[in-house]
Write a protein that holds these residues in place. Structure first.
Motif, short mmCIF file in Angstrom:
data_model
loop_
_atom_site.label_atom_id
_atom_site.label_comp_id
_atom_site.label_asym_id
_atom_site.label_seq_id
_atom_site.Cartn_x
_atom_site.Cartn_y
_atom_site.Cartn_z
N ARG A 27 93.16 4.52 -24.85
CA ARG A 27 92.61 5.23 -25.68
C ARG A 27 91.82 6.52 -25.18
NH1 ARG A 27 92.75 3.78 -31.17
NH2 ARG A 27 93.52 1.64 -31.38
N PRO A 28 91.58 7.75 -25.95
CA PRO A 28 90.95 8.74 -25.08
C PRO A 28 89.70 8.27 -24.88
CG PRO A 28 92.25 9.69 -27.04
CD PRO A 28 92.12 8.07 -27.03
N GLY A 29 89.13 8.39 -23.41
CA GLY A 29 87.78 7.84 -23.27
C GLY A 29 87.18 8.36 -21.88
N LEU A 30 86.47 7.89 -21.20
CA LEU A 30 85.58 8.33 -20.20
C LEU A 30 86.14 8.22 -18.90
CD1 LEU A 30 81.98 7.70 -21.39
CD2 LEU A 30 83.44 9.85 -21.67
N GLY A 31 87.27 7.25 -18.80
CA GLY A 31 87.74 6.70 -17.47
C GLY A 31 87.96 5.26 -17.46
N PHE A 79 95.87 11.25 -28.29
CA PHE A 79 95.27 12.23 -27.44
C PHE A 79 95.51 13.46 -28.32
CE2 PHE A 79 96.01 15.80 -24.33
CZ PHE A 79 94.76 15.96 -23.96
N LEU A 80 96.74 13.74 -28.68
CA LEU A 80 96.96 14.93 -29.31
C LEU A 80 96.33 15.07 -30.61
CD1 LEU A 80 100.57 15.23 -28.69
CD2 LEU A 80 99.01 16.42 -27.56
N LYS A 81 96.05 13.74 -31.22
CA LYS A 81 95.45 13.67 -32.64
C LYS A 81 94.15 14.17 -32.48
CE LYS A 81 94.71 10.74 -36.61
NZ LYS A 81 94.95 9.16 -36.92
N ASN A 82 93.55 13.77 -31.34
CA ASN A 82 91.72 14.06 -31.38
C ASN A 82 91.62 14.84 -29.63
OD1 ASN A 82 89.19 14.34 -31.47
ND2 ASN A 82 88.71 12.05 -31.27
N LYS A 83 91.90 15.84 -29.51
CA LYS A 83 91.55 16.54 -28.22
C LYS A 83 90.21 16.63 -27.91
CE LYS A 83 96.03 18.50 -26.80
NZ LYS A 83 96.65 19.78 -26.42
N SER A 84 89.38 16.58 -28.86
CA SER A 84 87.92 16.80 -28.72
C SER A 84 87.21 15.57 -28.77
CB SER A 84 87.25 17.58 -30.12
OG SER A 84 87.49 16.59 -31.19
N TYR A 85 88.05 14.75 -28.16
CA TYR A 85 87.35 13.20 -27.97
C TYR A 85 86.27 13.03 -27.17
CZ TYR A 85 89.31 13.23 -23.18
OH TYR A 85 89.78 13.33 -21.86
N GLU A 87 83.78 15.32 -27.24
CA GLU A 87 82.49 15.54 -28.15
C GLU A 87 82.43 14.36 -29.18
OE1 GLU A 87 80.55 18.16 -28.80
OE2 GLU A 87 81.38 18.64 -26.60
N ASP A 88 83.30 13.40 -29.59
CA ASP A 88 83.09 12.29 -30.48
C ASP A 88 82.48 11.16 -29.65
OD1 ASP A 88 84.57 13.51 -32.39
OD2 ASP A 88 86.43 12.47 -32.05
N ILE A 89 82.94 10.98 -28.48
CA ILE A 89 82.31 10.03 -27.66
C ILE A 89 80.58 10.48 -27.33
CG2 ILE A 89 82.02 8.98 -25.24
CD1 ILE A 89 85.26 9.33 -25.00
N LYS A 90 80.35 11.87 -27.15
CA LYS A 90 79.27 12.30 -26.79
C LYS A 90 78.08 11.91 -28.28
CE LYS A 90 76.33 16.35 -26.01
NZ LYS A 90 76.47 18.01 -25.54
N GLY A 91 78.81 12.05 -29.23
CA GLY A 91 78.03 11.86 -30.71
C GLY A 91 77.70 10.46 -30.81
N ASN A 92 78.55 9.43 -30.26
CA ASN A 92 78.31 7.91 -30.28
C ASN A 92 77.28 7.49 -29.15
OD1 ASN A 92 79.98 8.15 -32.42
ND2 ASN A 92 81.65 7.31 -31.20
N SER A 93 77.20 8.39 -28.19
CA SER A 93 76.32 7.98 -26.98
C SER A 93 74.77 8.10 -27.13
CB SER A 93 76.65 9.12 -25.81
OG SER A 93 77.89 9.06 -25.37
N LYS A 123 81.11 14.01 -39.07
CA LYS A 123 81.04 12.86 -38.02
C LYS A 123 79.51 12.89 -37.88
CE LYS A 123 85.57 12.39 -36.57
NZ LYS A 123 86.42 12.30 -35.08
N SER A 124 78.63 12.91 -38.73
CA SER A 124 77.02 12.30 -38.43
C SER A 124 76.64 11.94 -39.83
CB SER A 124 76.51 13.62 -37.95
OG SER A 124 76.62 14.80 -39.02
N THR A 125 75.48 11.05 -39.55
CA THR A 125 75.08 10.38 -40.99
C THR A 125 74.29 11.69 -41.50
OG1 THR A 125 74.70 8.37 -39.74
CG2 THR A 125 73.27 8.78 -41.61
N GLY A 126 74.34 11.63 -42.89
CA GLY A 126 73.85 12.41 -43.84
C GLY A 126 74.11 12.32 -45.12
N SER A 127 74.21 13.51 -45.80
CA SER A 127 74.52 13.70 -47.23
C SER A 127 75.50 14.85 -47.73
CB SER A 127 73.39 13.62 -48.17
OG SER A 127 72.43 14.65 -47.86
#
Length: 668
Positions: A357-361, A130-136, A138-144, A505-509
Motif C-alpha cells: 500500500r502507499p506508504g513511507l517505505g 496508488f492512483l486512487k490516492n496520490k496524496s497518500y 498528506e493522509d499519512i501526515k494527518g495520521n502521524s 479527513k479530520s475530526t470535527g462537525s
C-alpha cells in the motif's frame, strides 16, 4: 609458427576456462538465490560484479536479495544499475525500485516509478491504490504524531523483533549471540539462529536482563519466533522452522520453510508441541495472532491462493480442537505485495505490516477495524513515528493503557531489527458529527418529525435514520471521515429531497441545513373522460390535476430492459393507450416521471431515469403528440415508495415497486 599456434591454443584455453568458471559461478549463485540463501547469494553475485560481469539478471537478483533481507538502501544501488542497463524492466522491479527510493527519502522519484509501474500493471491492486490516492503522504501526515516511542531496552547488536506480553513479561525474538561454542546461522540472512527471550517489565518502567524463554523445551537449533498466548496463559502458538523431532526438515528442493506450532503449559513447562495441520513442506505459515474471543487464528502465508508474495489468512479454532480450512482475508486487506505480522487488538482491530500500500517505505504498519459481520473497514496507515522509511512491523498494543511494542530496522538502532516501545496519545479514529435544521423552503418555518436517512456513496454504510425534533433539528453522530454522504429527507405534504456532502479527513462537525418544498396542491377541477381498460366496455371517470394516467389506463410501471433507456417493442401496444387518450383529449398536459430502485449508484440511477423519461417523451412525440403538451424528468432513487433504500435487504418484487414510470396530469 608452431610456437604461435601453441600461444593461440593457450589463450583459447584460458578464455574457455574463464568462461566456464564464470558460468559455474553464476550457476552456484543462482542455486543459493533459488534456495532463499540470500546472504550467500549476495556474496556470490557481488564477486561476479567485481570481476566485471554486468548481466541484467545478476543485478535483478542482487537487488531482490537485499530487498528480501530488508536492506533497502543497498538494494537501491543494484536496482539503479539494473535500470541503467535496461530501463524496460518488468513491473515488479519498478515497484521494488520505488520502495527503495522511499527508503532513501526520494519520494518524488519513487512516485515517478509508481506511475510507470501503474502504466505497466494497471490491474494490480497496488497500482489501483496508488492512483486512487496520490496524496497518500498528506493522509499519512494527518495520521502521524500520535505516538511517543522509545527504545524498548532489550536490543542487541543482532536482530530483535516480534514481541508480545505474558504475565507482565515481554516475550520477544532475538538472534543475539548466546556464547555457544557452535554458532548456527540462518541462511536467509547468514545471521545467528533466532529464539525466544523474555524480560520482566517492572512497575517503575525499568526492565530486568533478558533470559531464555523456557530454555528446556524451546531452545533448539531452529528459528522460532512470534508467539501468541491465550488469555489463561496455557496455550501458545508460535513460528518455527519446519522440523521433526528437533531436526530441520527440507523439501525436495532442499528448502526449509516456516511452520506454525502449538504448545501447552504443563507443570511449569511448555510441552506437547504439535505442528498445526494446515502447514506444508512447500510453503511457509508464520506469525500467529488470536481473535478477541480466541476462536479465530490469523497468520501470514504464501500458500496456494495467495494474492501476492505473502497474504494474511485465518482459520476457525473448532470446539473439538481441530481447525477449519484456511481462508484468505481477501483483497480488502491483501495485495500483490507482502502482508505479514497480524495482530488483533481487544477493540477488534487488525494491525498488520505490508509493503503493498502507499506508504513511507518498506513495510509499514496499517490498521483496519473488523466489523461484527467479520468484514474490514477502511485500511489506514498508522503514521509516523511508528512507520519510517525502513521496515516497520510486529505491532501490538494494550487497548486499555494504549501502551505497546513494535519492531523496526530503521536507522539509529542497535542491530538489524530492534524492538521499540510506545504510548499512543491520540486515537486514529476520525469521526464527525453531522447536524442541521430542516425548514420550509418558502416560509422558513422549522419542520418537526421530518424523516432523514444517511447513507454513503457506495452504499456500504448501513443507512442510519433520524427525525427532526420540535425545533426542526436533527443530528447524526459518529460519521466516518473522508467519505461522501447523502441525506434523504421526507415528510407528508412535502416533496422528497436528497442532499450530498463530503466529510473531511479530520475530526470535527458538519452543519447541513435542508429546506423542503411543499407538494403543489392540485386544482380541484374534475374532467369527465371515457376510458377503455382491459378490453372492458368504456367507463366514464373523473380526472383531476395530479392524476396518474398510467394507473388509470392500467399501463405497466416499467417498459424498459434492465439498465437500458429504450422502450421495449412488446411495451409499445400498451403505451399506445396513452397516445389514444392524449389525442382524444387534446387539452391534457402530462409530466412524464421516471423512477429507479436504489440499486447501483445514486449518480447512475439519476442519469438512467433522465434518459428513460426523455425516451418516453420522444416516443410519444413520434406518435403525433405535441411536444408542448409533454414535460419529462428523471427522479432516480429519490422517491422510493417503500423501505428499499441503499443497504436494506429487499425482494425483487419490492425493488420492482420502485422501478416505475408515471404520467401525471399537470393541466387540462
Amino acid at each position: 609458427m608452431k610456437m604461435k599456434k601453441l600461444l593461440y591454443f593457450f589463450l583459447f584455453f584460458c578464455f574457455f576456462f574463464n568462461a566456464n568458471a564464470q558460468t559455474a559461478s553464476i550457476e552456484s549463485a543462482d542455486k543459493k538465490y533459488d534456495s532463499y540463501a540470500y546472504a550467500d547469494a549476495i556474496n556470490a553475485y557481488e564477486k561476479l560484479v567485481k570481476k566485471g560481469v554486468k548481466e541484467e539478471r545478476i543485478f535483478q537478483r542482487l537487488g531482490n536479495s537485499y530487498y528480501f533481507i530488508g536492506e533497502l538502501k543497498q538494494a537501491l544501488v543494484y536496482y539503479k544499475e539494473l535500470f541503467n542497463i535496461n530501463e524496460n524492466q518488468e513491473a515488479e522491479y519498478l515497484y521494488k525500485y520505488s520502495q527503495c527510493l522511499k527508503a532513501d527519502g526520494n519520494y518524488t522519484r519513487a512516485d515517478e516509478a509508481l506511475d510507470k509501474f501503474s502504466q505497466k500493471a494497471p490491474q494490480d491492486s497496488r497500482a489501483i491504490l496508488f492512483l486512487k490516492n496520490k496524496s497518500y503522504l498528506e493522509d499519512i501526515k494527518g495520521n502521524s504524531g500520535r505516538f511517543d516511542i522509545a527504545d524498548a531496552g532489550v536490543n542487541s547488536a543482532d536482530s530483535d523483533y516480534g514481541s508480545t506480553i505474558l504475565d507482565n513479561k515481554l516475550v520477544f525474538t532475538s538472534a543475539r549471540d548466546t556464547g555457544s561454542i557452535v554458532k548456527k546461522n540462518f541462511k536467509w540472512t547468514n545471521k545467528a539462529i533466532s529464539t525466544l527471550y523474555t524480560v520482566k517489565l517492572n512497575n517503575d518502567g525499568s526492565i530486568d536482563e533478558p533470559v531464555f524463554f523456557h530454555k528446556r523445551n524451546l531452545e533448539v537449533n531452529l528459528n522460532q519466533s512470534t508467539p501468541v498466548f491465550t488469555k489463561d496463559g496455557k496455550t501458545m502458538y508460535f513460528t518455527r522452522n519446519n522440523s521433526v523431532n528437533g531436526k530441520r526438515r527440507q523439501n525436495e528442493n532442499k528448502i526449509t520453510f516456516l511452520k506454525l506450532y502449538k504448545a501447552t503449559f504443563i507443570d511449569g513447562e511448555w510441552k506437547d508441541i504439535q505442528e498445526l495441520p494446515f502447514n506444508s513442506d512447500e510453503y511457509s505459515v508464520a506469525h500467529p495472532a488470536l481473535s478477541t474471543d480466541e476462536k479465530i487464528l490469523y497468520f501470514a502465508s504464501d500458500m496456494p491462493g495467495t494474492l501476492g508474495l505473502s497474504d494474511l489468512f485465518k482459520v476457525n479454532i473448532l470446539a473439538d480442537g481441530t481447525y477449519s480450512t484456511p481462508e484468505n482475508l481477501g483483497s480488502e486487506i491483501n495485495t500483490e505485495g507482502r502482508e505479514t505480522f497480524p495482530f488483533i487488538s481487544e477493540e477488534n482491530e487488525l494491525y498488520f505490516a505490508t509493503d503493498g500500500r502507499p506508504g513511507l517505505g518498506g513495510l509499514d504498519i496499517y490498521v483496519s477495524k473488523i466489523s461484527k459481520e467479520g468484514t474490514f473497514e477502511e485500511v489506514q496507515n498508522v503514521g509516523e513515528p511508528i512507520n519510517s522509511k525502513q521496515d516497520d512491523f510486529a505491532f501490538m498494543i494494550n487497548s486499555k493503557n494504549r501502551n505497546g511494542f513494535f519492531s523496526s530496522n530503521r536507522d539509529g538502532g542497535h542491530g538489524l531489527d530492534d524492538v521499540y516501545r510506545f504510548t499512543e496519545n491520540r486515537r486514529l479514529i476520525c469521526e464527525q458529527q453531522v447536524s442541521g435544521t430542516v425548514t420550509d423552503q418558502e416560509t422558513g418555518e422549522v419542520l418537526a418529525n421530518v424523516t432523514l436517512v444517511l447513507f454513503d456513496e457506495a452504499g456500504k454504510v448501513t443507512p442510519v435514520e433520524a427525525k427532526t425534533d420540535a425545533n426542526g433539528n436533527y443530528i447524526f453522530l459518529n460519521v466516518k471521515c473522508g467519505k461522501k454522504y447523502f441525506i434523504r429527507s421526507s415528510k407528508d405534504e412535502y416533496l422528497p429531497k436528497e442532499v450530498s456532502f463530503a466529510v473531511k479527513k479530520s475530526t470535527g462537525s458538519v452543519v447541513m441545513p435542508i429546506a423542503l418544498e411543499k407538494k403543489p396542491k392540485p386544482i380541484v377541477k374534475a374532467m369527465p373522460v371515457v376510458i377503455k381498460a382491459n378490453s372492458i366496455k368504456p367507463v366514464k371517470v373523473n380526472i383531476t390535476i395530479g392524476t396518474d394516467l398510467a394507473k388509470l389506463l392500467n399501463i405497466p410501471m416499467n417498459f424498459f430492459d434492465l439498465g437500458k433507456a429504450t422502450i421495449r417493442k412488446d411495451s409499445e401496444p400498451k403505451l399506445q393507450k396513452m397516445v389514444d387518450m392524449l389525442k382524444q383529449y387534446p387539452t391534457i398536459k402530462v409530466d412524464i416521471r421516471s423512477h429507479t430502485d436504489s440499486r447501483s449508484s445514486t449518480e447512475s440511477n439519476q442519469i438512467l431515469s433522465d434518459k428513460r423519461a426523455q425516451s418516453t417523451k420522444d416516443w410519444l412525440i413520434s406518435k403525433g403528440i405535441d411536444a408542448g403538451r409533454l414535460t419529462a424528468k428523471g427522479y432516480g432513487e429519490t422517491q422510493l415508495v417503500n423501505k428499499c433504500a441503499d443497504g436494506v435487504k429487499c425482494t425483487e418484487k419490492e425493488h420492482q415497486q420502485n422501478r416505475r414510470s408515471e404520467f401525471i396530469i399537470v393541466s387540462m
